[in-house]
Design an enzyme around this catalytic site. Sequence first.
Site, PDB file in Angstrom:
ATOM      1  N   CYS A   2     -39.184  39.874  -1.480  1.00 51.91           N
ATOM      2  CA  CYS A   2     -39.885  40.930  -2.210  1.00 51.91           C
ATOM      3  C   CYS A   2     -39.098  42.233  -2.234  1.00 51.91           C
ATOM      4  CB  CYS A   2     -41.227  41.198  -1.548  1.00 51.91           C
ATOM      5  SG  CYS A   2     -42.252  39.739  -1.391  1.00 51.91           S
ATOM      6  N   ARG A  27     -32.360  39.898  -4.882  1.00 52.55           N
ATOM      7  CA  ARG A  27     -33.031  39.456  -3.654  1.00 52.55           C
ATOM      8  C   ARG A  27     -33.843  38.179  -3.890  1.00 52.55           C
ATOM      9  NH1 ARG A  27     -34.041  44.100  -0.029  1.00 52.55           N
ATOM     10  NH2 ARG A  27     -35.980  43.146   0.594  1.00 52.55           N
ATOM     11  N   TRP A  75     -41.976  37.586  -3.975  1.00 54.45           N
ATOM     12  CA  TRP A  75     -41.512  36.230  -3.656  1.00 54.45           C
ATOM     13  C   TRP A  75     -42.673  35.593  -2.902  1.00 54.45           C
ATOM     14  CZ3 TRP A  75     -39.808  33.489   0.887  1.00 54.45           C
ATOM     15  CH2 TRP A  75     -38.978  32.392   0.620  1.00 54.45           C
ATOM     16  N   ASN A 100     -44.270  44.330   1.286  1.00 51.42           N
ATOM     17  CA  ASN A 100     -43.323  43.285   1.693  1.00 51.42           C
ATOM     18  C   ASN A 100     -43.714  42.830   3.092  1.00 51.42           C
ATOM     19  OD1 ASN A 100     -41.931  43.783  -0.618  1.00 51.42           O
ATOM     20  ND2 ASN A 100     -40.054  44.507   0.362  1.00 51.42           N
ATOM     21  N   GLY A 101     -43.569  41.535   3.373  1.00 53.50           N
ATOM     22  CA  GLY A 101     -43.879  41.050   4.721  1.00 53.50           C
ATOM     23  C   GLY A 101     -45.086  40.126   4.699  1.00 53.50           C
ATOM     24  N   GLU A 483     -20.517  24.634   4.993  1.00 51.73           N
ATOM     25  CA  GLU A 483     -20.674  25.752   4.058  1.00 51.73           C
ATOM     26  C   GLU A 483     -20.459  25.281   2.610  1.00 51.73           C
ATOM     27  OE1 GLU A 483     -21.981  28.501   4.200  1.00 51.73           O
ATOM     28  OE2 GLU A 483     -21.167  29.633   2.510  1.00 51.73           O
ATOM     29  N   LYS A 487     -23.267  25.556  -0.310  1.00 51.32           N
ATOM     30  CA  LYS A 487     -23.019  26.213  -1.606  1.00 51.32           C
ATOM     31  C   LYS A 487     -23.399  25.289  -2.740  1.00 51.32           C
ATOM     32  CE  LYS A 487     -22.808  29.439  -0.671  1.00 51.32           C
ATOM     33  NZ  LYS A 487     -22.764  30.049   0.619  1.00 51.32           N
ATOM     34  N   GLU A 490     -27.296  24.694  -2.929  1.00 49.42           N
ATOM     35  CA  GLU A 490     -28.177  25.809  -3.270  1.00 49.42           C
ATOM     36  C   GLU A 490     -28.037  26.275  -4.717  1.00 49.42           C
ATOM     37  OE1 GLU A 490     -25.622  29.159  -0.786  1.00 49.42           O
ATOM     38  OE2 GLU A 490     -27.763  29.461  -0.992  1.00 49.42           O
ATOM     39  N   HIS A 506     -21.185   6.353  12.469  1.00 47.46           N
ATOM     40  CA  HIS A 506     -22.414   6.306  13.269  1.00 47.46           C
ATOM     41  C   HIS A 506     -23.665   6.406  12.395  1.00 47.46           C
ATOM     42  CE1 HIS A 506     -19.971   6.390  16.834  1.00 47.46           C
ATOM     43  NE2 HIS A 506     -19.335   7.436  16.354  1.00 47.46           N
ATOM     44  N   LYS A 606     -32.401  36.406  -1.445  1.00 46.48           N
ATOM     45  CA  LYS A 606     -31.153  36.908  -0.868  1.00 46.48           C
ATOM     46  C   LYS A 606     -31.337  37.293   0.583  1.00 46.48           C
ATOM     47  CE  LYS A 606     -26.930  38.184  -0.802  1.00 46.48           C
ATOM     48  NZ  LYS A 606     -25.994  37.050  -0.645  1.00 46.48           N
TER      49      LYS A 606
HETATM   50  C1  AGP Z   1     -26.382  31.214   1.824  1.00 45.94           C
HETATM   51  O1  AGP Z   1     -25.649  31.252   0.672  1.00 45.94           O
HETATM   52  C2  AGP Z   1     -27.557  32.114   1.897  1.00 45.94           C
HETATM   53  N1  AGP Z   1     -27.350  33.383   1.360  1.00 45.94           N
HETATM   54  C3  AGP Z   1     -28.269  32.079   3.259  1.00 45.94           C
HETATM   55  O2  AGP Z   1     -28.029  30.882   3.927  1.00 45.94           O
HETATM   56  C4  AGP Z   1     -27.982  33.270   4.202  1.00 45.94           C
HETATM   57  O3  AGP Z   1     -26.708  33.155   4.757  1.00 45.94           O
HETATM   58  C5  AGP Z   1     -29.067  33.307   5.292  1.00 45.94           C
HETATM   59  O4  AGP Z   1     -30.321  33.475   4.694  1.00 45.94           O
HETATM   60  C6  AGP Z   1     -28.819  34.400   6.296  1.00 45.94           C
HETATM   61  O5  AGP Z   1     -28.800  35.656   5.699  1.00 45.94           O
HETATM   62  P1  AGP Z   1     -28.153  36.888   6.435  1.00 45.94           P
HETATM   63  O6  AGP Z   1     -26.688  36.613   6.578  1.00 45.94           O
HETATM   64  O7  AGP Z   1     -28.445  38.067   5.531  1.00 45.94           O
HETATM   65  O8  AGP Z   1     -28.813  37.009   7.766  1.00 45.94           O
END
Ligand code: AGP
Length: 611
Positions: A2, A27, A75, A100-101, A483, A487, A490, A506, A606
């Site tokens: 949010c 975000r 969100w 927010n929250g 990683e 990528k 997502e 395994h 984000k």
């Molecule tokens: C990955 O591409 C995401 N942006 C996500 O996994 C992110 O790294 C995670 O939410 C942690 O965020 P931060 O580094 O702001 O704590």
Amino acid sequence: MCGIVGAIAPRDVTPILIEGLRRLEYRGYDSTGVALVDGNGQLALRRAVGKVARLEEKLTAAPCSGAIGIAHSRWATHGGVTEANAHPHVSGGRIAVIHNGIIENYEPLRAELLERGYVFQSETDTEVIAHLIHDCAKTAGDLTRAVQQAVARLTGAYAIVVFDAQVPDRIVVARIASPLVIGLGEGENFVASDVQALLPETRRFIFLEEGDVADIRRDTVEIFNQQGEAVTRPEHVSSLSADAVERGEYAHYMLKEIYEQPRAIADTLSERIVGDHVLEAAFGPKAATILPQVMQVHIVACGTSYHAGLVARYYLEQGARIPCTVEVASEYRYRNPVVSPNTLFLAISQSGETADTLAALREAKKLGYVATAAICNVPESSLVREADLSLMTRAGPEVGVASTKAFTTQLAALSLLGLAVAQRRGIDRRITALYARQIRSLPEMVEHTLKLDAQIKVWAEQFADKHHALFLGRGPSYPIALEGALKLKEISYIHAEAYPAGELKHGPLALVDDDMPVIAVAPNDRLLEKLKSNLQEVRARGARLFVFADPNTGFEPGDGIEIMTMPDHIEPLQSPLLYTIPLQLLAYHVAVLRGTDVDQPRNLAKSVTVE
Ligand code: AGP
């Protein structure tokens, strides 16, 4: 996640609010809304499901304007993605609230308010706040006091912004565990969840602390702490420029951010290595007393930042010869860990506001670590303000939800930490000098690696129609495989998994067939021959192999195996960072071919500021 924007000014604030929402789009959100007090003193409310552009369409169809207003991008947490659940929420046609929250005790409060005759229009926890403030305002005689009384009854995390259309001379805000920043103007003031939203209006900011309530008027800002005492919070001048979040010539923010990496890594290293020496002062004034005591490091983070922590384990164990453990924050905070003496707790986060990472840091502070440290990209974040030591990555604002430059700058910063600890541990100076030179050449080598882009774009065509992909690596290349898989999944929505290649037989080998592309990260390190054997096992099952490898590793392209040759002379310390680049580009091009929303993938945010 949010986003919040609010403004009180001697002009129409609608354009400020809409631009603020647009600047917070990165975000992640699913609906938006705005509330203003219009020229007739009436509360005007417009809300829309979907992008900010949908809200703009509503404002064009039914225009409204006003000198006091609040806006929100939601969100969904409590209740589905509907216009009724979008913020602002209103009580009695006068109290407007954005939030927010998460309010944890909203159910008993809702029951109590229903009994008192309040009618709920939404399924959200936020609407409880609007009615509660309305209820308190009936006796408090003042909006600020009403907000103080109401928040005293809330448990959970919140940043809230409120106005009362019957007294439209102020905005009142409050926060616990969710960020909130006041922007200071001349004869006008603003509020937002992130400085990015307000940069076109001001560079002067006040960051509210836990439990603060603030009364914001055109010419004054009064802040009260959780005990209700008037307090002063320092003013910061942001060095961020308003256009740092523009996309420029790039089709997507993610691509822009991938290409910004040489500059971002150079900035992260700048003035922190002098000659062959890391300056400990870069970690903060307490570093000189804390670092000599560190005998072990425990790293906690989420998502991509967690993958950076997994690489850092190699920097600290192999480079500095101290034990290092790594864990996801959402598990750590509920684990009741046993802390060994002289252990440094290190949180890694791009945003510095990730709820689980922040909660883990707060938990760690009670547990007897020698100190806490943060590696973070946002200097004003809660994480940085609360940790004993911090090292800022200087990636600049990262807008794409998929982390790219945030990750590689974290690796650069973590390599500096490894070197600083190695220096303190008295590791042979010739070795630390060699590490320093390898770290310094990273920006240039990233530049070379980016030249693979055109070839990777061609490879991407072979992935666009796939449903699954498997990433393999060994040693420090395993977190890079993780990683790469994150990528791809997502942003392209292709199911992707990563395994340490030695684990294949395994279990996961059962999945491998000619419809499963397998991507291997194959630097020329001491595990290369082991990896080659593992890849033979994959080839024998008919999988198509895509291998990113150093020159002279002996891989030959052929039927069912394609090779992408990385630049010359990659040292083991450099390979995790450099091998990340082609995997980012691969995910990007596959997503573009599949037509997904690259910068704002579905269901993701984000900055994950709720648990
Ligand atoms: C990955 O591409 C995401 N942006 C996500 O996994 C992110 O790294 C995670 O939410 C942690 O965020 P931060 O580094 O702001 O704590």
